[in-house]
Design an enzyme around this catalytic site. Structure first.
Site: not given
Lengths: 218, 75
Positions: A54, A131
């Site tokens: 991330c 995601r």
């Protein structure tokens, strides 16, 4: 699957549908999706703050943010973390990587937005968002949806490419072929009558392999 | 509220927005252009400041500063 779950699944945003509005706490204060009307927005989720994939993605999203803003496109991140966690993470990214994250991040602790947009994949993780990428245009219509699993970071070139292609489609009423990038020839929408097909193959302004496959420069 | 800090003073961005409409009522689009701020940020901040009574919204969507709020600008 219960009826209630089925109904939730059925109501998830689809390409072409109106993106559900929401009001959410973010690192830039309280925002509503409708605050973005008139500009494109990339609403994207990430699994958790202070995690390596991330962090790499946020740095990459920030790197393309100036280019996106030139394309009238904003970024809006989201995860099931608190606003304090987001602030601490963003400050850490600035300190450790020298990158200032300028776009807002939703603190979706109650998963309200994540569930509305189907960002949680329970078979992968019931507590983290996957995601997900929702590309939403200035009229709040969902134009593209991309999902990646927890283990795979997103490709910013592809996100930029999709936005560029969608905006070219809107401006020129064309489609774009596989692997298209700005400057390449575009696809002229196929003729839908025999008369149009005949006219198309005799049209000098387009290059046709056959009547259904014609390209042109824009 | 994102427009005031824990001491009750305006944040830098809220101050900039209020200064933009100090003399004229402006729409969020006009404010964004004048203050060089993203439109989404202007819309959310003006909504915030309206809820706090710092600004009023006219029928055409333009925001006007409440005279009381000018005291905050002087702080």
């Amino acid at each position: 699957m219960s009826e209630e779950t089925m109904s939730q699944v059925n109501s998830l945003p689809r390409i072409g549908s109106k993106a559900p509005n929401f009001e959410a706490t973010t690192t830039h204060g309280t925002l509503q999706l409708s605050d973005y009307e008139g500009s494109w927005v990339i609403l994207f989720s990430h699994p958790a703050d202070f995690t390596p994939v991330c962090t790499s993605e946020f740095i990459s999203f920030q790197n393309i943010y100036p280019k996106l803003r030139e394309m009238n496109t904003e970024l809006l991140g989201l995860s099931v973390d608190s606003v304090s966690s987001h602030i601490a993470w963003v400050r850490n990214v600035k300190e450790k990587f020298g990158v200032e994250i300028e776009f807002p991040i939703i603190a979706d602790l109650n998963k309200e937005v994540a569930e509305k947009y189907g960002m949680i994949m329970p078979e992968e993780s019931s507590t983290e968002t996957s995601r997900a990428v929702f590309i939403i245009d200035g009229q709040r219509t969902v134009r593209a949806i991309i999902y990646y699993p927890l283990s795979t970071g997103r490709n910013m070139d592809e996100i930029l490419r999709v936005i560029t292609a969608l905006q070219a489609t809107d401006e020129h009423n064309i489609a774009t072929p596989a692997d298209w990038k700005k400057g390449d020839k575009v696809i002229v929408p196929p003729a839908n009558t025999a008369e149009m097909a005949e006219e198309r193959v005799n049209d000098d302004s387009v290059e046709c392999i056959d009547w259904y496959y014609c390209q042109k420069e824009i | 509220m994102a427009c005031v800090d824990d001491k009750g003073q305006l944040t830098a961005s809220a101050r900039k927005l209020l200064e933009t409409i100090e003399n004229n009522a402006l729409t969020p689009e006009e404010i964004a252009k004048e203050a060089a701020l993203p439109l989404f940020k202007v819309r959310s901040s003006m909504r915030d400041m309206k809820s706090m009574g710092f600004v009023t919204e006219e029928e055409n969507g333009a925001y006007q500063m409440n005279p009381e709020a000018s005291k905050l600008l002087k702080k």
